[in-house]
Scaffold this motif. Sequence first.
Motif, PDB file in Angstrom:
ATOM      1  N   LEU A  31       0.806  -1.210   0.000  1.00 36.56           N
ATOM      2  CA  LEU A  31       0.000   0.000   0.000  1.00 36.56           C
ATOM      3  C   LEU A  31       0.841   1.263   0.000  1.00 36.56           C
ATOM      4  N   SER A  32       2.131   1.122  -0.205  1.00 36.50           N
ATOM      5  CA  SER A  32       2.999   2.292  -0.212  1.00 36.50           C
ATOM      6  C   SER A  32       2.776   3.124  -1.462  1.00 36.50           C
ATOM      7  N   THR A  33       2.996   4.454  -1.339  1.00 36.18           N
ATOM      8  CA  THR A  33       2.933   5.301  -2.524  1.00 36.18           C
ATOM      9  C   THR A  33       4.215   5.221  -3.331  1.00 36.18           C
ATOM     10  N   ARG A  34       5.261   4.594  -2.796  1.00 35.62           N
ATOM     11  CA  ARG A  34       6.473   4.428  -3.595  1.00 35.62           C
ATOM     12  C   ARG A  34       6.254   3.243  -4.507  1.00 35.62           C
ATOM     13  N   SER A  35       6.397   3.467  -5.799  1.00 39.44           N
ATOM     14  CA  SER A  35       6.048   2.443  -6.775  1.00 39.44           C
ATOM     15  C   SER A  35       7.132   1.389  -6.869  1.00 39.44           C
ATOM     16  N   GLU A  36       6.709   0.180  -7.226  1.00 43.90           N
ATOM     17  CA  GLU A  36       7.627  -0.904  -7.492  1.00 43.90           C
ATOM     18  C   GLU A  36       8.018  -0.861  -8.965  1.00 43.90           C
ATOM     19  N   SER A  37       9.235  -1.292  -9.253  1.00 41.96           N
ATOM     20  CA  SER A  37       9.638  -1.334 -10.647  1.00 41.96           C
ATOM     21  C   SER A  37       9.035  -2.560 -11.313  1.00 41.96           C
ATOM     22  N   ALA A  38       8.604  -2.395 -12.554  1.00 42.18           N
ATOM     23  CA  ALA A  38       8.058  -3.490 -13.326  1.00 42.18           C
ATOM     24  C   ALA A  38       8.192  -3.141 -14.790  1.00 42.18           C
ATOM     25  N   PRO A  39       8.487  -4.123 -15.616  1.00 40.31           N
ATOM     26  CA  PRO A  39       8.657  -3.831 -17.035  1.00 40.31           C
ATOM     27  C   PRO A  39       7.367  -3.357 -17.655  1.00 40.31           C
ATOM     28  N   SER A  40       7.509  -2.512 -18.696  1.00 42.64           N
ATOM     29  CA  SER A  40       6.336  -2.049 -19.415  1.00 42.64           C
ATOM     30  C   SER A  40       5.659  -3.219 -20.083  1.00 42.64           C
ATOM     31  N   GLY A  41       4.309  -3.217 -20.037  1.00 37.03           N
ATOM     32  CA  GLY A  41       3.561  -4.266 -20.687  1.00 37.03           C
ATOM     33  C   GLY A  41       3.331  -5.478 -19.819  1.00 37.03           C
ATOM     34  N   THR A  42       3.823  -5.510 -18.574  1.00 31.25           N
ATOM     35  CA  THR A  42       3.571  -6.606 -17.662  1.00 31.25           C
ATOM     36  C   THR A  42       2.143  -6.532 -17.173  1.00 31.25           C
ATOM     37  N   PRO A  43       1.647  -7.596 -16.472  1.00 31.82           N
ATOM     38  CA  PRO A  43       0.285  -7.568 -15.976  1.00 31.82           C
ATOM     39  C   PRO A  43      -0.005  -6.401 -15.059  1.00 31.82           C
ATOM     40  N   GLY A  44       1.046  -5.779 -14.474  1.00 32.36           N
ATOM     41  CA  GLY A  44       0.813  -4.640 -13.599  1.00 32.36           C
ATOM     42  C   GLY A  44       0.100  -3.505 -14.293  1.00 32.36           C
ATOM     43  N   SER A  45       0.416  -3.326 -15.607  1.00 32.34           N
ATOM     44  CA  SER A  45      -0.216  -2.245 -16.339  1.00 32.34           C
ATOM     45  C   SER A  45      -1.702  -2.496 -16.520  1.00 32.34           C
ATOM     46  N   GLY A  46      -2.108  -3.759 -16.480  1.00 33.42           N
ATOM     47  CA  GLY A  46      -3.520  -4.085 -16.618  1.00 33.42           C
ATOM     48  C   GLY A  46      -4.335  -3.708 -15.407  1.00 33.42           C
ATOM     49  N   ARG A  47      -3.676  -3.421 -14.275  1.00 29.25           N
ATOM     50  CA  ARG A  47      -4.394  -3.026 -13.063  1.00 29.25           C
ATOM     51  C   ARG A  47      -4.677  -1.534 -13.024  1.00 29.25           C
ATOM     52  N   LEU A  48      -4.115  -0.785 -13.973  1.00 30.07           N
ATOM     53  CA  LEU A  48      -4.294   0.660 -13.949  1.00 30.07           C
ATOM     54  C   LEU A  48      -5.758   1.077 -14.016  1.00 30.07           C
ATOM     55  N   PRO A  49      -6.575   0.498 -14.899  1.00 27.91           N
ATOM     56  CA  PRO A  49      -7.991   0.899 -14.918  1.00 27.91           C
ATOM     57  C   PRO A  49      -8.685   0.697 -13.580  1.00 27.91           C
ATOM     58  N   ARG A  50      -8.402  -0.429 -12.937  1.00 22.70           N
ATOM     59  CA  ARG A  50      -9.015  -0.678 -11.630  1.00 22.70           C
ATOM     60  C   ARG A  50      -8.569   0.361 -10.616  1.00 22.70           C
ATOM     61  N   ARG A  51      -7.288   0.700 -10.643  1.00 21.14           N
ATOM     62  CA  ARG A  51      -6.769   1.660  -9.675  1.00 21.14           C
ATOM     63  C   ARG A  51      -7.346   3.048  -9.914  1.00 21.14           C
ATOM     64  N   LEU A  52      -7.530   3.410 -11.186  1.00 22.77           N
ATOM     65  CA  LEU A  52      -8.139   4.706 -11.493  1.00 22.77           C
ATOM     66  C   LEU A  52      -9.583   4.763 -11.019  1.00 22.77           C
ATOM     67  N   VAL A  53     -10.304   3.661 -11.194  1.00 24.63           N
ATOM     68  CA  VAL A  53     -11.687   3.602 -10.697  1.00 24.63           C
ATOM     69  C   VAL A  53     -11.693   3.757  -9.180  1.00 24.63           C
TER      70      VAL A  53
END
Length: 251
Positions: free
Chosen positions: A24-46
Motif C-alpha cells: 500500500l505504499s505510494t512508492r512504486s515498485e519497478s516493473a517492465p512495461s507491458g507486464t500484468p501490472g499495467s492491466g491493473r491501472l484501470p481498476r486503480r483509477l476507478v
Amino acid sequence: MVEATSQATECHAPGHYHHRGHPLSTRSESAPSGTPGSGRLPRRLVQLYAGLALYGASSALLVEAGLGLEPWGVLHQGLAELTGLTIGVVSIIVGAAVLLLWIPLRQRPGLGTVSNVFVVGLAMDGTLALIPDVHSLALRIPLLVGGVALNGVATGLYISASFGPGPRDGLMTGLHRRTGRSVRLVRTVLEVAVVATGFALGGTVGAGTVLYAVAIGPLAQLFLKVFAARPAPLRSAVVAPGQPERAILPG
C-alpha cells in the motif's frame, strides 16, 4: 485522514496506520512495461476517483447532519460562512493553497494529489445539492454515522489506489521531514489549529468531530485491507516518483 504503507498494521493515532512493507505504499515498485501490472491501472483509477467522490459525499453527509465535522471540514465550513462561498469551493481553494506549500517543502504530487483538490469539493457540493435539509435528530444521527462509515470506505478506496497523498496530508509529511518532529505531533498541531480557526469562524464542532476521530482509524484499516491493490510500475506516467513511504488521505 489515514496514513498507510503496507502489511502489518500499527495504530499511531486515530486515523493513522503504518503498514510495514510495500503493497500500500505510494512508492512504486519497478516493473517492465507491458507486464500484468499495467492491466491493473484501470481498476486503480476507478478506485481513485470513486474514493474521492465518496469522500466528498461523506463529508457532505457530516455537514448535513450538523453534529460536528472532521478537522479540515470545520475550517472549510467556517471559511464558507465568512466568504459566502460553498463549502466545496472553499475546500478546493484551501486544497490548492496547501498544495502550493508543497513547493518549499519539496513534496512531489501524484495524480491522486491533484485530483483530490477538485473531486472532493465538487462531490461535496453536488451531494449537498441533492439531499434535502434534515432537522430531526432521529435523522441527523443516522446521517452522521453513515457519513463516518462512508468516509472509511472512501479512505480505503483512495489510499489503496496508490496515486499519492492528499494535499493537506502531504503538508503534514513534508513538515515532519523538514522539522524532524513526529507525524503524530505535526498532525495534532495542524489539526488543532485548523479546528480552532474554523470554530472561531463558525464551523461546527461536536459529537461528530469526536466520533470521526475515534472511528475513522479502524474503519480505514478495515477497508484498506478490503480494497488493497498492488502499486504501479516505477515509471508510471500517472504516479509521481519519489513519494513518501506513507500516504494519508486528506480531510
